[in-house]
Design a protein around this motif. Structure first.
Motif, short mmCIF file in Angstrom:
data_model
loop_
_atom_site.label_atom_id
_atom_site.label_comp_id
_atom_site.label_asym_id
_atom_site.label_seq_id
_atom_site.Cartn_x
_atom_site.Cartn_y
_atom_site.Cartn_z
N MET A 89 44.13 -41.78 -2.24
CA MET A 89 44.14 -43.28 -1.87
C MET A 89 45.62 -43.71 -1.42
SD MET A 89 41.59 -45.79 -3.28
CE MET A 89 42.81 -46.85 -4.50
N GLU A 90 46.33 -43.37 -2.58
CA GLU A 90 47.76 -43.80 -2.55
C GLU A 90 48.47 -43.30 -1.38
OE1 GLU A 90 49.92 -43.87 -6.27
OE2 GLU A 90 48.17 -43.82 -7.33
N ARG A 91 48.31 -41.77 -0.94
CA ARG A 91 48.57 -41.06 0.11
C ARG A 91 48.47 -41.80 1.26
NH1 ARG A 91 46.50 -36.08 -1.00
NH2 ARG A 91 44.93 -36.54 0.54
N ASN A 92 47.05 -42.17 1.70
CA ASN A 92 46.77 -42.70 2.78
C ASN A 92 47.46 -44.14 3.03
OD1 ASN A 92 44.74 -41.03 3.50
ND2 ASN A 92 43.15 -42.06 2.35
N TYR A 93 47.68 -44.77 1.90
CA TYR A 93 48.34 -46.25 1.89
C TYR A 93 49.80 -45.95 2.40
CZ TYR A 93 50.37 -50.52 1.01
OH TYR A 93 51.22 -51.72 0.86
N MET A 134 51.07 -43.22 3.89
CA MET A 134 51.20 -42.73 5.32
C MET A 134 50.96 -43.83 6.34
SD MET A 134 52.07 -39.63 5.30
CE MET A 134 51.70 -39.06 6.91
N LYS A 135 49.87 -44.78 6.11
CA LYS A 135 49.76 -45.82 6.97
C LYS A 135 50.89 -46.71 7.21
CE LYS A 135 46.63 -50.03 7.59
NZ LYS A 135 47.75 -50.59 8.50
N VAL A 136 51.59 -47.12 5.90
CA VAL A 136 52.53 -47.97 6.08
C VAL A 136 53.78 -47.41 6.89
CG1 VAL A 136 54.51 -49.08 4.71
CG2 VAL A 136 52.26 -49.13 3.97
N VAL A 137 54.08 -46.12 6.67
CA VAL A 137 55.19 -45.39 7.44
C VAL A 137 54.70 -45.19 8.90
CG1 VAL A 137 56.35 -43.06 7.72
CG2 VAL A 137 55.66 -43.94 5.44
N CYS A 138 53.53 -44.89 9.13
CA CYS A 138 53.27 -44.64 10.68
C CYS A 138 53.26 -46.20 11.24
CB CYS A 138 51.77 -44.46 10.69
SG CYS A 138 51.54 -42.68 10.26
N ASP A 139 52.69 -47.05 10.61
CA ASP A 139 53.01 -48.56 11.29
C ASP A 139 54.65 -48.96 11.43
OD1 ASP A 139 50.45 -49.05 11.04
OD2 ASP A 139 50.57 -50.26 9.30
N GLU A 158 55.48 -47.07 -14.26
CA GLU A 158 56.83 -47.31 -13.70
C GLU A 158 56.96 -46.78 -12.33
OE1 GLU A 158 60.18 -48.18 -17.05
OE2 GLU A 158 59.32 -46.11 -17.13
N VAL A 159 56.50 -45.37 -12.27
CA VAL A 159 56.55 -44.65 -11.05
C VAL A 159 56.12 -45.48 -9.88
CG1 VAL A 159 56.02 -42.67 -9.89
CG2 VAL A 159 56.75 -42.60 -12.22
N ASN A 160 54.69 -45.84 -10.31
CA ASN A 160 53.87 -46.77 -9.42
C ASN A 160 54.65 -48.04 -8.81
OD1 ASN A 160 52.17 -44.57 -9.94
ND2 ASN A 160 50.78 -45.77 -11.08
N ALA A 161 55.00 -48.69 -10.08
CA ALA A 161 55.89 -49.79 -9.63
C ALA A 161 57.02 -49.82 -8.73
CB ALA A 161 56.11 -50.63 -10.86
N VAL A 162 57.91 -48.75 -9.02
CA VAL A 162 59.02 -48.45 -8.16
C VAL A 162 58.48 -48.22 -6.84
CG1 VAL A 162 60.63 -46.76 -7.58
CG2 VAL A 162 60.58 -47.69 -10.04
N LEU A 163 57.54 -47.50 -6.58
CA LEU A 163 56.92 -47.04 -5.35
C LEU A 163 56.44 -48.08 -4.51
CD1 LEU A 163 55.75 -43.25 -5.54
CD2 LEU A 163 57.42 -44.22 -3.92
N THR A 164 55.72 -49.12 -5.31
CA THR A 164 55.10 -50.32 -4.59
C THR A 164 56.04 -50.98 -4.29
OG1 THR A 164 53.48 -49.97 -6.42
CG2 THR A 164 53.26 -52.23 -5.25
N ALA A 165 57.05 -51.22 -4.85
CA ALA A 165 58.30 -52.25 -4.68
C ALA A 165 58.84 -51.74 -3.43
CB ALA A 165 59.27 -52.35 -5.73
N VAL A 166 58.93 -50.30 -3.26
CA VAL A 166 59.60 -49.90 -1.91
C VAL A 166 58.65 -50.11 -0.66
CG1 VAL A 166 60.44 -47.66 -0.89
CG2 VAL A 166 61.14 -48.23 -3.36
N VAL A 167 57.47 -49.56 -0.96
CA VAL A 167 56.54 -49.65 0.01
C VAL A 167 56.51 -51.17 0.42
CG1 VAL A 167 54.25 -48.99 0.73
CG2 VAL A 167 55.46 -47.59 -0.62
N GLN A 168 56.10 -51.95 -0.37
CA GLN A 168 56.20 -53.54 -0.12
C GLN A 168 57.34 -53.92 0.81
OE1 GLN A 168 54.87 -55.53 -3.50
NE2 GLN A 168 52.86 -55.17 -3.16
N PRO A 214 44.62 -34.73 7.57
CA PRO A 214 43.88 -35.99 8.18
C PRO A 214 44.79 -36.72 9.09
CG PRO A 214 43.64 -35.65 5.93
CD PRO A 214 44.68 -34.82 6.45
N TYR A 215 46.04 -36.83 9.13
CA TYR A 215 46.99 -37.66 9.61
C TYR A 215 47.37 -37.03 10.96
CZ TYR A 215 46.86 -38.76 4.77
OH TYR A 215 46.79 -38.97 3.42
N MET A 216 47.10 -35.83 11.37
CA MET A 216 47.76 -35.22 12.38
C MET A 216 47.52 -35.81 13.70
SD MET A 216 49.76 -33.04 11.36
CE MET A 216 50.39 -32.14 12.70
N GLN A 217 46.29 -36.27 13.94
CA GLN A 217 45.67 -36.83 15.05
C GLN A 217 46.98 -38.07 15.53
OE1 GLN A 217 43.20 -35.28 16.87
NE2 GLN A 217 44.16 -36.50 18.65
#
Lengths: 872, 533
Positions: free
Chosen positions: A217-221, A223-228, A173-183, A258-261
């Protein structure tokens, strides 16, 4: 089934007080008669798109306030109340709320989202609303749902995530909630409203996303969405994304490497060219990184060597690029920037961040900033001069004294001269920089100061001249004098250095306080607060006669405030502010002069007149009492001791009034403290007033209106009263002890996820223990048996607290002390109870091994007390 | 959840004005003060447990246990205070000095707390080196004061505890100098006084380290409490038995003047301490006595005795407590020393007919009349010295108010006083002699004193186990036997059971007394005695 309550809700917002009161009474009656139906009616009102916005808004607010309160005791009551409601009614209410998310009225959707989250916070941890997440997610996954519903659903998800812990749901459920938000943040799929709501929801859900951030992996994802998202075309969305980055910097510092640059590029671009709201967040990102690193450095214990969270030295690594970026911001001052504390713009944020960087890296910042200072400080453009000064002032905390003091020594004369600059802004910042210098590099008490006894005269000459400048400059000069004086506090022989100037300083400060060009009362209050510090830090042996002369001057001024013509409420406020400042000065003078036996008589001689003035100050208001006068009376009570008795008949009404001031809870809190002062001053002579005081304190405790911060001190105050009146406290025991036991039980149930609640819980525990200590010690010699029936409960409470690994050191101290008090007061009465409690040995052992000497000492005493009981 | 979720995170700007923060800090401070007071009150209640028990049948050992508990607690508190001091001494940041002062004060309070200060605990925890460090030059006054105060209290402990102060002595002495503030110098003097009071060994150490000159100079100004402390410390320091220190002291420039000046002051306590210095000066050093006698000191002492009413008698058997309020005794002792040490004094200063001589007798009479045994004894002792003087001196005393008082004391006073009184009366009856042999009688005095009933007192002394007193009794008996007119002597002695008293010595181990007693019995109560009757 639901009642029609629209008319009441509208009337309750009427401008006509009579109508309003009547409607409020009706609503309250309804609420008291049938709570479930009342709540249901509110939810129906909120969900009905045909109803006026105003009645729906109030329905939502009342509903929300029926589910949550700031006060822990009150909140617990509300939770119990909700849980007691019939399941079918609850599910109707929830259905209406979920339906409202699809309303066409944005405000109704927003309120409903909040109320849903409140219910979720009660029910989800108890697994009583398992279908909520599913139905919310359903809103998101169905393509044909309107954007407004998706937006409201995302908002709800965000609030729910903020209210609950990820452990309350299964990981899927946690994953589903976050997926919904990030999407929801995805550019391709959604319009700007949904993306903005999703970004804000993510902000609220960041803590909830803890396990997902642990997964690379999830973190990378994420972070990428937030940076975009931080590069969206809509400024509001960019701002929201940067707000997420700021929160991530605090919550997930340790995985940012890894994201500081990328983050540096993003923030750097934003600072240089984006809209101010976004740029401010970009600067805030770096300030937050500084916060984290400063905290790591503070808690770093080099000798223990155990591996705390890693320090990634982001600031140090980015330093050479970060500093020029921040220095650039300093040149972006607003043309006629308001010179007050509420101002917040790029240059202000940049300077603030620069100050934090200085605290993070220390000496390394100096060579990067000084060239900017040196080249700009002499330029004709005031912006350059101001920015240079501001940069210099910002980096004074952090670098070593050795590094800074030659620079300050060399620059001091320049700064003193700059107090005659043609530009007001430059003078303002210069005066502030001087105050920073005195705050940080002037410590005669430690044999170090950039001010030699020889140039003190020059420094004071400039300050006392510049204090006549424009109000904003004068205010900063007050700050400089404040810290200058503070440095001489307890400075041994150096504390004499300021004495010769004291009279002049005081008269300048009083003249400044008397200025009428300040616009508001800020300059006056700064001047008086500075006067207070000057008095407080002065060398009493040399200056007592000066302070003794100041006393009638201030008393006279306070007397004059009674003559002010009061026509408007504004006049009343002005009078109150002035009285506040003057009572503050009196408080400090009383404290200062009563601190030595030689000077105390000065206060005692004037006590009658001082008290008369305070009573007049109280008399200026009809319904509230004056906070500062109350505080000063506490000091006076300490000075006069049992002599204070003669003021009690007159003063008592105000004490009562203060204890009943629920709205201005600070006043109530201070009054509670003064009750303690008076108990210590009067001892058993306070007895005639105790019935009144105790009645009000008990009412305060029971009140749901009163701010929770006042309640723990009330418990301590019970202890004060019991200590003062000893056995006479007996008649209050049947009322007070159940309250204490109830509060102890609430402590046991308090949630531990909210840091603020944890602090509050600790405070409450400590104060309950203090109450027990006072009562036990009060009864010790005369009537200890009164407390025997309560011993078991207390012992259990101590045990519970002793098993709490998160407990605060101050709680530990109070717990171990009260255990000793229990043994001390009740002796053999509790021998059996102690024998049956295995916990105390271990607890004492832990305390005896503490590094805190005071705790060790108390534990040693308690051990002695318990041993005594056991051998009796 | 924030209703105002749109507002961005605002942190406080670095550039702010002082007003708000200051007011908040001030209020916070006021609230904290209240909390601290509550804490200290409760702590005090916890520690105060005299008679504090709920149940009536308390075992007797309760009290011991309580003392143990309190002692234990005090010890733990003390060692933790020393630990705190350790970290405060090491700490260099902002507020370091205040921190040091606070911890020192805490330690000092603990060391002042009970009847049995936790000195041992403090030493064990390593207090001395820290305190020495706190005494380093350039430290702020408050710190010096507290450190010296701690040392003072430690020095008041047991002998070995006092000795622990050795490493601190040079700095304590150094802070006596003119550059120190008065309170600091005074506190250091107090500490040193305690050390000096401990014994000869430590006195010699202090003297070799040069403690005397700065202490002596502290007596010169007109600062009451400083002078008092310095005088007290000096009196401990020059106690000898080596007279060198006393001689050195009187040679210090200005000291004699200062002594005279302070003796003239109304301040009783000050005069007492200064008089103590005079006592030791006159008791130990002939040189000092010579200097003093030539000054106005005698006159001043007499005036003091004449005017003083302070009869608070606290005998200084404890050198380490500075609460000697026995002005009269000390002054009297000074006077006695001066009179006794140098017969020259009596013949040249206390010339009969001079105002001062009458004054002396008058104050001595006053002392004899007092209710305090020590005063009576000391006064008698002074009188006996004067009575040992010229025939005029004897006549002076004989015709004074002193004699009836002495006679009454001889029959009623405790032994030690009677003995002193006997010396006076005895001396009144014999004329000064140039050479050896039996003293010449002053018949008039002897007859009158015997007639007024003094013989029984002397006979009592004969029975005393105290050899000196017994000898005095026998000597006086001999005078009576030999000198009472009309040969009434033997009869009077017999009436007072003198024969029995002397017969104790028939086989006495002390040969001198035995011969004397046996000789008298043989000579006056031999075979022919009593034939007339």
């Amino acid at each position: 089934m639901a009642m029609e309550i629209t008319q009441f809700l509208l009337a309750a917002q009427s401008a006509d007080a009579k109508v309003r009161t009547e409607a409020e009474t009706n609503l309250r009656q309804f609420q008291e008669q049938n709570m479930p139906l009342f709540l249901l009616s509110l939810s129906v009102e909120l969900s009905n798109d045909e109803k006026p916005v105003e009645s729906r808004r109030l329905a939502g607010i009342v509903l929300k306030n029926s589910l949550d309160a700031k006060d822990a005791i009150r909140k617990e009551q509300l939770v119990q109340q909700w849980m007691a409601i019939d399941v079918s009614i609850k599910s109707q209410i929830k259905d209406f709320l979920l339906k409202t998310l699809g309303s066409s009225v944005p405000e109704a959707r927003h309120t409903s989202a909040q109320v849903i989250a409140k219910i979720a916070s009660i029910e989800i941890p108890r697994k009583q609303w398992p279908e909520l997440i599913g139905s919310l997610l359903n809103n998101m996954t169905q393509q044909d749902k309107p954007a407004s519903l998706k937006q409201a659903t995302l908002e709800t998800l965000g609030y729910v995530c903020e209210e609950i812990s990820h452990q309350d749901l299964v990981q899927d459920e946690v994953n589903a909630v976050l997926t919904a938000v990030v999407q929801g943040m995805n550019l391709a799929d959604h319009g700007p409203e949904v993306r903005l709501a999703a970004t804000k929801a993510l902000y609220n859900a960041l803590e909830f996303a803890q396990t997902n951030f642990e997964n690379e992996m999830e973190r990378n994802y994420i972070m990428k969405v937030v940076c975009d998202t931080a590069m969206s075309t809509e400024v509001e969305i960019r701002q929201a994304a940067f707000e997420c980055l700021v929160a991530i910097a605090s919550a997930y510092y340790e995985v940012l490497e890894p994201y500081m640059q990328t983050l540096f590029q993003l923030t750097s671009n934003a600072v240089k060219g984006d809209e101010e709201t976004v740029a401010l967040q970009a600067i805030e990102f770096w300030s937050s990184i500084c916060d984290e690193e400063i905290e790591l450095q503070e808690f770093e214990s080099p000798e223990s060597g155990d591996s705390g969270p890693p320090h990634s030295c982001f600031i140090e690594k980015a330093l050479s690029s970060l500093i020029p970026l921040l220095l650039e911001t300093l040149l972006k001052q607003e043309e006629d920037q308001d010179q007050d504390d509420t101002i917040w713009n790029i240059s202000m944020a940049g300077g603030t961040c620069l100050g934090l960087v200085a605290r993070t890296v220390g000496d390394a910042i100096v060579p990067l900033v000084m060239p900017f200072v040196e080249s700009n400080i002499v330029k004709p453009d005031w912006r350059c001069r101001e920015a240079a000064t501001y940069a210099f002032g910002s980096i004074l905390e952090g670098p070593s004294v050795e590094k800074l003091s030659p620079l300050v020594q060399a620059g001091l004369e320049f700064l003193l001269n700059a107090m005659k600059d043609g530009n007001n802004h430059v003078k303002d910042t210069t005066a502030w920089t001087l105050s920073r210098i005195f705050e940080l590099l002037h410590s005669p008490a430690n044999d170090f100061s950039v001010i030699s006894p020889e140039n003190l005269k020059r420094v004071l000459g400039v300050l006392l001249e510049s204090i006549k400048d424009a109000p904003n400059v004068a205010e900063k000069v007050c700050g400089a004098i404040y810290y200058l004086a503070q440095g001489y506090e307890d400075a041994g022989p150096s504390s004499s250095l300021l004495s010769p100037y004291l009279t002049e300083i005081i008269s300048c400060l009083i003249a400044t306080a008397d200025r009428t060009d300040g616009g508001d009362s800020k300059l006056r209050s700064s001047a008086y607060e500075t006067l207070n510090e000057v008095v407080r830090c002065s060398n009493i042996a040399e200056t007592s006669s000066i302070i003794a002369q100041l006393l009638p001057v201030i008393m006279n001024k306070l007397g004059q405030t009674m003559e002010i013509q009061i026509v408007s409420s504004e006049d009343r406020e002005k009078q109150g502010d002035l009285q506040a400042s003057l009572c503050g000065v009196l408080q400090v003078i009383i404290q200062k002069l009563s601190s030595t036996d030689e000077t105390k008589p000065i206060i005692l001689q004037a006590a009658d007149q001082i008290m008369l003035l305070f009573l007049k100050v109280f008399g200026c208001r009809s319904s509230t009492v004056h906070e500062e006068a109350m505080l000063a009376i506490g000091a006076l009570a300490y000075a006069t001791g049992s002599q204070f008795e003669k003021y009690m008949p007159e003063f008592f009404q105000y004490l009562e009034m203060g204890l009943q001031n629920f709205e201005e809870y600070q006043v109530c809190g201070i009054t509670v403290g003064v009750v303690g002062d008076i108990c210590r001053a009067l001892d058993d002579k306070v007895l005639p007033y105790c019935d009144g005081i105790m009645g009000l304190l008990l009412k305060d405790l029971a009140s749901s209106e009163l701010h929770r911060s006042v309640k723990p001190p009330i418990f301590s105050c019970f202890g004060d009263i019991a200590l003062a009146i000893g056995e006479h406290f007996e008649k209050y025991v049947p009322y007070v002890l159940p309250m204490m036991q109830g509060a102890a039980e609430i402590c046991a149930k308090m949630e531990t996820s909210d840091e603020e609640m944890v602090d509050y819980g600790n405070q409450l525990r400590r104060c309950i223990f203090e109450a027990y200590s006072g009562i036990l010690q009060g009864f010790k010699t005369v009537k200890p048996e009164v407390m025997v029936p309560y011993a078991q409960h207390l012992l259990k409470f101590i045990e519970l607290v002793s098993r709490d690994s998160q407990r605060d050191e101050s709680v530990t101290k109070a717990a171990v002390a009260v255990m000793g008090d229990l043994a001390d007061a009740l002796g053999s009465n509790i021998k059996l109870m102690l024998k049956e409690s295995a916990f105390y040995d271990e607890f004492l052992g832990e305390c005896l091994q503490s590094d805190d000497e005071q705790l060790k000492e108390t534990a040693g005493w308690t051990q002695g007390m318990i041993q005594r009981v056991m051998v009796l | 959840m924030a209703d105002d979720s749109s507002t961005s995170h605002r942190r406080d700007p670095i550039k702010s004005s002082v007003g708000n923060v200051a007011a908040q800090r001030r209020r916070q401070n006021a609230v904290t003060v209240g909390k601290e007071r509550r804490e200290s009150l409760v702590r005090a209640k916890r520690l105060c447990r005299v008679g504090a028990t709920g149940d009536g049948d308390v075992p007797v050992e309760e009290n011991d246990m309580i003392t143990d508990e309190a002692g234990f607690l005090l010890d733990t508190q003390t060692s933790s205070a020393v630990e705190e001091l350790k970290s405060a001494v090491a700490y260099q940041g902002k507020g370091a000095m205040q921190k040091r002062v606070n911890t020192l004060r805490q330690l000092r309070r603990l060391l002042s707390k009970s009847e049995f200060p936790p000195v041992e605990a403090a030493l064990k925890a390593g207090a001395i080196p820290l305190l020495v460090q706190c005494l380093s030059f350039g430290s702020p006054d408050e710190q010096l004061l507290e450190a010296a105060w701690c040392l003072t209290n430690i020095a008041a402990g047991k002998p070995e505890e006092t000795k622990a102060l050795m490493p601190a002595l040079p700095l304590l002495i150094a802070h006596l100098g003119e550059k120190s503030s008065l309170p600091v110098a005074e506190q250091c003097a107090w500490a040193l006084g305690n050390v000096a009071g401990e014994g000869e060994e430590l006195r010699n150490v202090l003297l070799s380290q040069g403690a005397l000159p700065p202490l002596a100079r502290m007596m010169l100004p007109n600062k009451g409490s400083t002078v008092r402390t310095a005088a007290w410390a000096l009196s401990n320091l020059i106690k000898g038995p080596d007279p060198k220190a006393a001689t050195e002291l009187i040679k210090v420039d200005g000291v004699l003047d200062a002594i005279l000046r302070h003796l003239r002051k109304v301040d009783e306590e000050l005069a007492t301490e200064v008089a103590w210095v005079v006592v030791y000066l006159s008791a130990l050093s002939n040189f000092a006595t010579g200097v003093l006698v030539k000054s106005d000191v005698l006159q001043l002492l007499v005036e003091r005795l004449a005017t003083s009413n302070s009869l608070q008698l606290l005998i200084p058997n404890e050198n380490k407590l500075m609460q000697r309020k026995c002005t009269l005794i000390v002054v009297l002792r000074s006077l006695g020393n001066l009179v006794a040490a140098d017969s020259h004094t009596i013949s040249t200063v206390l010339v009969p007919g001079h105002e001062i001589t009458d004054g002396v007798i008058k104050v001595l009479v006053k002392c004899l009349k007092s209710d305090h045994r020590v005063l009576k004894k000391e006064a008698s002792w002074v009188l006996s010295n004067i009575a040992a003087g010229s025939i005029e001196h004897k006549q002076l005393i004989y015709s004074s108010e002193a004699v009836p008082l002495l006679l009454r004391l001889l029959s009623t006073a405790p032994f030690d006083i009677r003995k002193e009184v006997a010396y006076v009366l005895g001396n009144l009856c014999v004329a000064p002699t140039a050479g050896e042999g039996k003293p010449n009688l002053i018949e008039e005095h002897l007859a009158s004193l015997v007639q007024r009933g003094c013989l029984s007192g002397f006979i009592d002394l004969v029975r005393s186990a105290d050899i000196e007193a017994a000898r005095l009794g026998l000597q006086f008996t001999e005078l009576v036997l030999r000198g009472v007119p009309n040969g009434d002597g033997p009869k009077l002695v017999e009436q007072e059971d003198g024969i029995d008293a002397m017969e104790i010595y028939q086989f006495h181990e002390n040969e001198d007394l035995r011969n004397m007693a046996n000789g008298l019995v043989d000579k006056y109560f031999g075979e022919d005695y009593g034939i007339d009757e």
